[in-house]
Enzyme design. Structure first.
Site, PDB file in Angstrom:
ATOM      1  N   LEU A  33      -0.046  -8.768  -3.733  1.00 26.61           N
ATOM      2  CA  LEU A  33      -1.307  -8.539  -2.507  1.00 26.61           C
ATOM      3  C   LEU A  33      -0.982  -9.169  -1.215  1.00 26.61           C
ATOM      4  O   LEU A  33      -0.399 -10.230  -1.071  1.00 26.61           O
ATOM      5  CB  LEU A  33      -2.396  -8.700  -3.320  1.00 26.61           C
ATOM      6  CG  LEU A  33      -2.909  -8.066  -4.583  1.00 26.61           C
ATOM      7  CD1 LEU A  33      -4.221  -8.309  -4.976  1.00 26.61           C
ATOM      8  CD2 LEU A  33      -2.629  -6.495  -4.314  1.00 26.61           C
ATOM      9  N   HIS A  37      -3.597  -4.610   1.466  1.00 25.59           N
ATOM     10  CA  HIS A  37      -4.270  -4.505   0.406  1.00 25.59           C
ATOM     11  C   HIS A  37      -5.784  -4.725   0.416  1.00 25.59           C
ATOM     12  O   HIS A  37      -6.935  -4.331   0.213  1.00 25.59           O
ATOM     13  CB  HIS A  37      -3.763  -5.130  -0.891  1.00 25.59           C
ATOM     14  CG  HIS A  37      -2.535  -4.750  -1.152  1.00 25.59           C
ATOM     15  ND1 HIS A  37      -1.383  -5.597  -1.207  1.00 25.59           N
ATOM     16  CD2 HIS A  37      -2.079  -3.654  -1.802  1.00 25.59           C
ATOM     17  CE1 HIS A  37      -0.386  -4.849  -1.582  1.00 25.59           C
ATOM     18  NE2 HIS A  37      -0.596  -3.677  -1.844  1.00 25.59           N
ATOM     19  N   GLN A  61       6.962   5.559 -11.427  1.00 24.91           N
ATOM     20  CA  GLN A  61       7.036   5.965 -10.054  1.00 24.91           C
ATOM     21  C   GLN A  61       8.268   5.727  -9.248  1.00 24.91           C
ATOM     22  O   GLN A  61       8.796   6.073  -8.081  1.00 24.91           O
ATOM     23  CB  GLN A  61       6.105   6.040  -9.344  1.00 24.91           C
ATOM     24  CG  GLN A  61       5.716   4.350  -8.703  1.00 24.91           C
ATOM     25  CD  GLN A  61       4.514   4.080  -8.230  1.00 24.91           C
ATOM     26  OE1 GLN A  61       3.456   4.281  -8.562  1.00 24.91           O
ATOM     27  NE2 GLN A  61       4.405   3.923  -7.068  1.00 24.91           N
ATOM     28  N   GLN A 153       1.819   9.828   0.012  1.00 28.63           N
ATOM     29  CA  GLN A 153       1.092   9.441  -1.033  1.00 28.63           C
ATOM     30  C   GLN A 153      -0.652  10.028  -0.948  1.00 28.63           C
ATOM     31  O   GLN A 153      -1.026  10.560  -1.778  1.00 28.63           O
ATOM     32  CB  GLN A 153       0.947   7.979  -1.167  1.00 28.63           C
ATOM     33  CG  GLN A 153       0.370   7.489  -2.436  1.00 28.63           C
ATOM     34  CD  GLN A 153       0.642   6.109  -2.835  1.00 28.63           C
ATOM     35  OE1 GLN A 153       1.431   5.846  -3.465  1.00 28.63           O
ATOM     36  NE2 GLN A 153      -0.442   5.215  -2.448  1.00 28.63           N
ATOM     37  N   SER A 186       4.547  -5.314   0.348  1.00 27.37           N
ATOM     38  CA  SER A 186       5.142  -6.205  -0.582  1.00 27.37           C
ATOM     39  C   SER A 186       6.543  -6.436  -0.516  1.00 27.37           C
ATOM     40  O   SER A 186       7.162  -7.603  -0.824  1.00 27.37           O
ATOM     41  CB  SER A 186       4.585  -5.693  -2.035  1.00 27.37           C
ATOM     42  OG  SER A 186       3.219  -5.259  -1.977  1.00 27.37           O
TER      43      SER A 186
HETATM   44  P1  AMP Z   1       1.116  -0.647  -3.357  1.00 28.36           P
HETATM   45  O1  AMP Z   1       0.681  -1.935  -4.119  1.00 28.36           O
HETATM   46  O2  AMP Z   1       2.268  -0.920  -2.370  1.00 28.36           O
HETATM   47  O3  AMP Z   1       1.076   0.297  -4.174  1.00 28.36           O
HETATM   48  O4  AMP Z   1      -0.220  -0.298  -2.446  1.00 28.36           O
HETATM   49  C1  AMP Z   1      -1.314  -0.160  -2.636  1.00 28.36           C
HETATM   50  C2  AMP Z   1      -2.214   0.480  -1.619  1.00 28.36           C
HETATM   51  O5  AMP Z   1      -2.136  -0.371  -0.399  1.00 28.36           O
HETATM   52  C3  AMP Z   1      -1.763   1.888  -1.292  1.00 28.36           C
HETATM   53  O6  AMP Z   1      -2.616   2.655  -1.045  1.00 28.36           O
HETATM   54  C4  AMP Z   1      -0.928   1.606  -0.192  1.00 28.36           C
HETATM   55  O7  AMP Z   1      -0.779   2.710   0.952  1.00 28.36           O
HETATM   56  C5  AMP Z   1      -1.846   0.611   0.709  1.00 28.36           C
HETATM   57  N1  AMP Z   1      -1.043  -0.350   1.719  1.00 28.36           N
HETATM   58  C6  AMP Z   1       0.203  -0.827   1.489  1.00 28.36           C
HETATM   59  N2  AMP Z   1       0.463  -1.730   2.526  1.00 28.36           N
HETATM   60  C7  AMP Z   1      -0.622  -1.428   3.416  1.00 28.36           C
HETATM   61  C8  AMP Z   1      -0.668  -1.795   4.768  1.00 28.36           C
HETATM   62  N3  AMP Z   1       0.087  -2.566   5.633  1.00 28.36           N
HETATM   63  N4  AMP Z   1      -1.953  -1.621   5.332  1.00 28.36           N
HETATM   64  C9  AMP Z   1      -2.677  -0.910   4.741  1.00 28.36           C
HETATM   65  N5  AMP Z   1      -2.681  -0.599   3.718  1.00 28.36           N
HETATM   66  C10 AMP Z   1      -1.661  -0.552   2.736  1.00 28.36           C
END
Ligand code: AMP
Length: 283
Positions: A33, A37, A61, A153, A186
């Protein structure tokens, strides 16, 4: 903060919360995170009585097994950071709990998943659609939070919710960036200091494209210049596209649209990064 590591104990708890009239916000994540997030979680905390953040690295995925195996896992520090942000429940199901058997169902999102990420990551959106469906069924949230960073997505999940009549409000939260403009991800943890600098060219390319589009510069000329910018920064550009932000179809005549989305993907030090920007187009 409560932690549930299996589906049934999470559901028992959520059932009680709902019977007390509490609203529930769901923030699906794959862990590792960062502030991006946390901005989703903060949005959920504002709008719901209870916020549940899921941490689950969704194997199905990933179209490349090495990407799944190399996905960063920092459960201990994620959990302590979630406490600090004020998250209410963390849901950390096991692979076996989520997929007791290899799923036979796949989801075809049609044209929505043909281009952009869908083109370069076959099967990715089917896996995303399946895990989000499962999480919506398990948690039954009032609202669910996703980042604009993963624009395609968000588009496929919006259709999933419409086509399957899920009773949930979706929220799309703006992308959080570092001071150089690089979208938080991440995957950035796998970049060196130099790589982090190089990677900011993705955002700079989007800004450049936005300015040029507003000056009505030809799209092909913009693309050529972005290819040069990326090449000079040792960024291996995979795609730069201008699309309709809802249908994600490629746009060649932007004059027809009020709003377009600029989408970019490229490799830096072998790490695949994506970004996008929505541009209001004034005639
Ligand atoms: P992930 O853990 O990468 O699957 O991301 C979980 C959620 O966080 C997804 O809805 C992503 O689009 C969102 N997310 C990832 N990076 C960012 C960011 N830099 N700013 C805002 N939301 C993000």
């Amino acid at each position: 903060m409560l932690r549930f590591s299996d589906i049934s104990s999470a559901q028992d708890h959520l059932k009680k919360q709902r019977s007390h009239g509490k609203t529930i916000g769901l923030v699906p994540t794959m862990g590792a995170l960062h502030d991006g997030h946390y901005s989703l979680i903060r949005a959920s905390l504002k709008e719901n009585d209870v916020t549940l953040t899921s941490i689950f690295v969704n194997r199905i995925q990933f179209n490349k097994s090495e990407d799944f195996e190399n996905y960063p896992v920092n459960l201990e520090s994620d959990i302590s950071n979630l406490e600090k942000v004020g998250n209410d429940i963390v849901f950390t199901p096991s692979q076996d709990d989520m997929y007791p058997e290899e799923p036979v169902l796949s989801i075809n999102f049609g044209r929505l998943a043909h281009g952009l990420e869908g083109e370069f990551r076959p099967g990715h959106f089917s896996g995303v659609g399946l895990v989000v469906s499962k999480l919506l069924n398990i948690v039954n949230p009032d609202r669910a939070y996703f980042g604009q960073k993963d624009l395609q997505q968000f588009a496929v999940i919006s259709r999933l919710v419409k086509d399957l009549s899920y009773n949930v409000e979706l929220r799309c939260i703006p992308t959080l960036r570092t001071s150089t403009g690089l979208a938080l991800s991440s995957r950035n943890r796998r970049l060196s200091t130099k790589g982090l600098q190089q990677a900011s060219i993705l955002y700079k390319s989007l800004i450049y494209a936005k300015e040029q589009l507003q000056k009505k510069v030809d799209f092909l000329d913009i693309t050529r210049e972005i290819q040069n910018l990326c090449y000079e920064s040792s960024v291996d550009l995979e795609y730069f596209e201008i699309v309709n932000p809802i249908t994600l179809e490629s746009i060649s005549e932007i004059e027809v649209y009020d709003e377009v989305a600029l989408c970019i993907a490229g490799y830096v030090e072998g790490v695949r990064l994506i970004d996008n920007m929505i541009v209001s187009y004034e005639y």
